[in-house]
Design a protein around this motif. Structure first.
Motif, PDB file in Angstrom:
ATOM      1  N   ASP A 183      -0.142   0.919 -10.326  1.00  0.00           N
ATOM      2  CA  ASP A 183      -0.497   0.672  -8.924  1.00  0.00           C
ATOM      3  C   ASP A 183       0.095  -0.644  -8.437  1.00  0.00           C
ATOM      4  N   SER A 184       0.126  -1.660  -9.299  1.00  0.00           N
ATOM      5  CA  SER A 184       0.726  -2.942  -8.931  1.00  0.00           C
ATOM      6  C   SER A 184       2.221  -2.791  -8.671  1.00  0.00           C
ATOM      7  N   VAL A 185       2.880  -1.986  -9.491  1.00  0.00           N
ATOM      8  CA  VAL A 185       4.308  -1.736  -9.278  1.00  0.00           C
ATOM      9  C   VAL A 185       4.520  -1.072  -7.922  1.00  0.00           C
ATOM     10  N   ALA A 186       3.693  -0.072  -7.622  1.00  0.00           N
ATOM     11  CA  ALA A 186       3.801   0.598  -6.321  1.00  0.00           C
ATOM     12  C   ALA A 186       3.554  -0.384  -5.179  1.00  0.00           C
ATOM     13  N   TYR A 187       2.617  -1.310  -5.383  1.00  0.00           N
ATOM     14  CA  TYR A 187       2.322  -2.308  -4.345  1.00  0.00           C
ATOM     15  C   TYR A 187       3.504  -3.253  -4.153  1.00  0.00           C
ATOM     16  N   ALA A 188       4.144  -3.639  -5.243  1.00  0.00           N
ATOM     17  CA  ALA A 188       5.332  -4.491  -5.136  1.00  0.00           C
ATOM     18  C   ALA A 188       6.399  -3.814  -4.290  1.00  0.00           C
ATOM     19  N   PHE A 189       6.602  -2.524  -4.516  1.00  0.00           N
ATOM     20  CA  PHE A 189       7.620  -1.806  -3.760  1.00  0.00           C
ATOM     21  C   PHE A 189       7.184  -1.567  -2.315  1.00  0.00           C
ATOM     22  N   TYR A 190       5.870  -1.475  -2.090  1.00  0.00           N
ATOM     23  CA  TYR A 190       5.343  -1.393  -0.726  1.00  0.00           C
ATOM     24  C   TYR A 190       5.680  -2.676   0.038  1.00  0.00           C
ATOM     25  N   LEU A 191       5.463  -3.837  -0.610  1.00  0.00           N
ATOM     26  CA  LEU A 191       5.812  -5.097   0.038  1.00  0.00           C
ATOM     27  C   LEU A 191       7.309  -5.174   0.310  1.00  0.00           C
ATOM     28  N   ASP A 222      13.240   0.419   1.851  1.00  0.00           N
ATOM     29  CA  ASP A 222      12.360   1.500   1.393  1.00  0.00           C
ATOM     30  C   ASP A 222      12.841   2.112   0.083  1.00  0.00           C
ATOM     31  N   LEU A 223      14.040   1.762  -0.332  1.00  0.00           N
ATOM     32  CA  LEU A 223      14.677   2.470  -1.437  1.00  0.00           C
ATOM     33  C   LEU A 223      13.855   2.390  -2.724  1.00  0.00           C
ATOM     34  N   GLU A 224      13.369   1.210  -3.061  1.00  0.00           N
ATOM     35  CA  GLU A 224      12.637   1.050  -4.318  1.00  0.00           C
ATOM     36  C   GLU A 224      11.349   1.874  -4.323  1.00  0.00           C
ATOM     37  N   ALA A 225      10.607   1.851  -3.212  1.00  0.00           N
ATOM     38  CA  ALA A 225       9.359   2.622  -3.122  1.00  0.00           C
ATOM     39  C   ALA A 225       9.638   4.119  -3.139  1.00  0.00           C
ATOM     40  N   ASN A 226      10.655   4.551  -2.416  1.00  0.00           N
ATOM     41  CA  ASN A 226      10.977   5.973  -2.368  1.00  0.00           C
ATOM     42  C   ASN A 226      11.428   6.493  -3.730  1.00  0.00           C
ATOM     43  N   HIS A 261       8.059   9.053 -10.107  1.00  0.00           N
ATOM     44  CA  HIS A 261       6.750   8.976 -10.757  1.00  0.00           C
ATOM     45  C   HIS A 261       5.579   9.440  -9.903  1.00  0.00           C
ATOM     46  N   GLY A 262       5.848   9.832  -8.653  1.00  0.00           N
ATOM     47  CA  GLY A 262       4.801  10.418  -7.834  1.00  0.00           C
ATOM     48  C   GLY A 262       3.746   9.453  -7.336  1.00  0.00           C
ATOM     49  N   ILE A 263       4.041   8.147  -7.305  1.00  0.00           N
ATOM     50  CA  ILE A 263       3.082   7.143  -6.839  1.00  0.00           C
ATOM     51  C   ILE A 263       3.718   6.365  -5.689  1.00  0.00           C
ATOM     52  N   VAL A 264       2.949   6.176  -4.609  1.00  0.00           N
ATOM     53  CA  VAL A 264       3.453   5.417  -3.469  1.00  0.00           C
ATOM     54  C   VAL A 264       2.278   4.747  -2.777  1.00  0.00           C
ATOM     55  N   TYR A 265       2.513   3.590  -2.203  1.00  0.00           N
ATOM     56  CA  TYR A 265       1.501   2.916  -1.390  1.00  0.00           C
ATOM     57  C   TYR A 265       1.640   3.412   0.038  1.00  0.00           C
ATOM     58  N   ARG A 266       0.521   3.790   0.647  1.00  0.00           N
ATOM     59  CA  ARG A 266       0.532   4.225   2.039  1.00  0.00           C
ATOM     60  C   ARG A 266      -0.841   3.947   2.644  1.00  0.00           C
ATOM     61  N   VAL A 267      -0.926   4.009   3.961  1.00  0.00           N
ATOM     62  CA  VAL A 267      -2.195   3.755   4.634  1.00  0.00           C
ATOM     63  C   VAL A 267      -3.118   4.946   4.432  1.00  0.00           C
ATOM     64  N   ASP A 268      -4.322   4.678   3.936  1.00  0.00           N
ATOM     65  CA  ASP A 268      -5.340   5.708   3.744  1.00  0.00           C
ATOM     66  C   ASP A 268      -5.966   6.022   5.099  1.00  0.00           C
TER      67      ASP A 268
END
Length: 211
Positions: free
Chosen positions: A158-166, A173-177, A183-190
């Motif tokens: 989750d921390s890795v996904a958050y880093a890519f969100y920042l 967007d490339l790193e997050a995408n 790996h099927g994990i992404v940070y997004r607004v709930d």
């Protein structure tokens, strides 16, 4: 033995002998048999230095006999040892995940973005997960696959996904995408809370923002 490890071993030897030397300079008789060529190589690389004529004259006076050669670590050699001591050696093979972990592969650009996040540490309001910094520092680099390989638990992922969100908010967007695709994990607004949070999404192609 790798050339890098051999070089560090010579620097460690010089540091140890330098501490034991009476005048801070290592004389030929102080060196173990057969190690002088390695020391000379360190000198050529700027990681060690040899005494000049004036210093050899001083050492000769101290020793009561001619000193034709003496060496010690250079400032660069000292700094290389300090840096090496602060940086655990990367793994020489990919680790296997234990219970609660997942094997993760990160491209070099993703690892660069993650390291920026880790470098901020406690300056962040949402700091990296426990143990993530150590896992990144000791990650294995798979050269054929051009991926950094590491095993992470859920909080670390989750921390890795958050880093890519920042990273996505500040440049790309490339790193997050790519992380979502791999790996099927992404940070997004709930939608329910209105706050960004990690979410599981099906892995697969996703359009990257043009760079």
């Amino acid at each position: 033995m790798s050339g890098r490890k051999t070089k560090l071993d010579v620097l460690r030897l010089l540091a140890e002998l330098e501490e034991q030397a009476r005048h801070g300079w290592i004389l030929p008789g102080d060196l173990p048999a057969g190690r002088r060529p390695a020391v000379e190589a360190a000198v050529r690389q700027g990681l060690a230095e040899v005494a000049d004529r004036e210093m050899r004259a001083e050492l000769s006076a101290y020793e009561g006999k001619p000193v034709l050669w003496a060496a010690r670590l250079s400032p660069h050699g000292h700094d290389a040892l300090e840096y090496g001591a602060a940086s655990p050696t990367p793994a020489d093979h990919p680790g296997l995940p234990v219970a609660g972990e997942q094997a993760i592969g990160l491209r070099p650009a993703q690892m660069d973005a993650l390291r920026v996040y880790l470098s901020l540490g406690t300056r962040l309001r949402i700091p990296p997960a426990d143990g993530l910094t150590e896992r990144v520092r000791t990650a294995y680099f798979d050269r054929p696959g051009n991926r950094w390989r590491l095993c992470l638990n859920t909080d670390q992922i989750d921390s890795v996904a958050y880093a890519f969100y920042l990273r996505s908010l500040t440049g790309s967007d490339l790193e997050a995408n790519t992380f979502r695709r791999d790996h099927g994990i992404v940070y997004r607004v709930d939608a329910s809370s209105g706050k960004p949070s990690p979410a599981v999404q099906p892995a697969g192609p996703v359009a990257d923002r043009p760079q």
